[in-house]
Motif scaffolding. Structure first.
Motif, PDB file in Angstrom:
ATOM      1  N   ALA A  72       0.834  -1.213   0.000  1.00 54.22           N
ATOM      2  CA  ALA A  72       0.000   0.000   0.000  1.00 54.22           C
ATOM      3  C   ALA A  72       0.861   1.252   0.000  1.00 54.22           C
ATOM      4  N   SER A  73       1.985   1.237   0.734  1.00 56.19           N
ATOM      5  CA  SER A  73       2.796   2.455   0.798  1.00 56.19           C
ATOM      6  C   SER A  73       3.518   2.703  -0.527  1.00 56.19           C
ATOM      7  N   ASP A  76       0.925   4.117  -2.867  1.00 53.35           N
ATOM      8  CA  ASP A  76       0.577   5.491  -2.489  1.00 53.35           C
ATOM      9  C   ASP A  76       1.609   6.477  -3.036  1.00 53.35           C
ATOM     10  N   SER A  80       1.038   9.421  -6.082  1.00 50.56           N
ATOM     11  CA  SER A  80       1.431  10.822  -5.888  1.00 50.56           C
ATOM     12  C   SER A  80       2.445  11.245  -6.936  1.00 50.56           C
ATOM     13  N   HIS A 126      -5.336  -1.858  -3.176  1.00 44.33           N
ATOM     14  CA  HIS A 126      -4.451  -0.751  -2.782  1.00 44.33           C
ATOM     15  C   HIS A 126      -4.492   0.381  -3.809  1.00 44.33           C
ATOM     16  N   CYS A 127      -4.386   0.016  -5.089  1.00 45.69           N
ATOM     17  CA  CYS A 127      -4.332   1.057  -6.137  1.00 45.69           C
ATOM     18  C   CYS A 127      -5.672   1.787  -6.240  1.00 45.69           C
ATOM     19  N   ALA A 130      -6.021   4.162  -3.279  1.00 48.42           N
ATOM     20  CA  ALA A 130      -5.115   5.316  -3.362  1.00 48.42           C
ATOM     21  C   ALA A 130      -5.650   6.341  -4.361  1.00 48.42           C
ATOM     22  N   ARG A 134      -7.967  10.186  -3.390  1.00 52.35           N
ATOM     23  CA  ARG A 134      -7.521  11.492  -3.905  1.00 52.35           C
ATOM     24  C   ARG A 134      -8.624  12.153  -4.726  1.00 52.35           C
TER      25      ARG A 134
END
Ligand code: NDP
Length: 257
Positions: A72-73, A76, A80, A126-127, A130, A134
């Protein structure tokens, strides 16, 4: 808006996971040709950078970054980085990254089982999260296209791969769950279910696959990666504005029989 205009992705930032080769690269190219700026993600940074160079040579605005969809990190940071580089939040996400580690249920290593599930299923989660978080924060609509598989519906096994089949069935149902949950945010979520396409993961041009992977299809051939691009562009664009939670089968008629 004319019908062809409704397929345009001009002004949109897209992110394609697993965009360094195979189906992901072909999808990224189609989205770029429809006007999107395209971020590519894969683990191998050199391969994904080289794929981005190929798209740039076609006049497509691109950005490549290395990330692992199982984390996940990592995802993320990649989301970004893509939106910073391309100047707007990601509003088209194609969850394409996926692996298969063949092995019968009685033989498969538990770590291989987990690796397939975490790449193919957790990666989509996760994707999607994320990107959607946003979009919600920015008050923007968006579209997500998940790459599922006809293997979610059938058990056709030149190579036994129960983890892969289970992961893709879960991706289809996750598509439906997210479609229902995120419709109020203006985020549509659909999936494609490809049949056999010729890629590194799927060497269906080898003679041993002819009887099981090619002959049973109504069209009597495998798919070429570029044949997925138009369908994904449709699902990513306003042309599909009344579709969410759909699973679009693209299999040359394999699952008709
Ligand atoms: P490929 O093996 O050719 O490409 C897979 C891509 O995913 C590569 O870019 C790879 O890059 C990336 N990837 C794999 N694991 C990760 C990870 N943990 N994090 C980030 N990226 C990752 O596969 P295909 O093009 O054949 O398949 C693409 C998708 O289509 C998959 O989801 C597959 O299951 C699905 N599909 C394919 C079919 C076919 O016949 N080809 C049929 C039905 C569905 P890297 O290794 O550098 O990370």
């Amino acid at each position: 808006m004319g019908v062809l205009d409704s397929f345009s992705l001009a002004g949109r930032v897209a992110l394609v996971t697993g965009g360094s080769r195979g189906l992901g690269f072909a999808i990224a190219r189609a989205l770029g040709e429809a006007g999107a700026a395209v971020g590519l993600v894969a683990r191998d940074g050199a391969a994904v950078a080289s794929a981005a160079e190929s798209l740039a040579a076609l006049g497509i605005r691109t950005f490549a970054t290395s990330a692992d969809v199982r984390s996940a990190s990592s995802v993320d940071a990649a989301v970004s980085a893509v939106s910073d580089a391309l100047g707007a939040p990601v509003s088209v996400l194609v969850n394409n990254a996926g692996i298969s580690i063949p092995g019968r249920a009685l033989e498969v290593e538990p770590s291989d089982w987990s690796d397939v599930l975490s790449t193919n299923l957790d990666g989509v989660f996760h994707c999607s999260r994320a990107v959607c978080s946003r979009l919600v924060a920015a008050g923007m609509p968006g579209t997500i296209v998940n790459v599922g598989s006809m293997s979610a519906f059938i058990v056709n096994q030149p190579r036994w791969q129960p983890a892969y089949l289970a992961s893709k069935a879960a991706v289809h149902q996750l598509t439906r769950a997210l479609a229902a949950e995120w419709a109020p945010h203006g985020v549509r979520v659909n999936a494609i279910a490809p049949g056999y396409f010729l890629t590194e993961q799927s060497p269906v041009d080898q003679p041993e696959f002819r009887a099981t992977c090619v002959e049973p299809a109504a069209l009597k051939r495998w798919g070429e990666p570029h044949e997925l691009g138009p369908a994904v562009t449709f699902l990513a664009s306003e042309a599909s504005s009344f579709m969410t939670g759909s699973i679009v089968v693209i299999d040359g008629g394999f699952t008709l029989f």
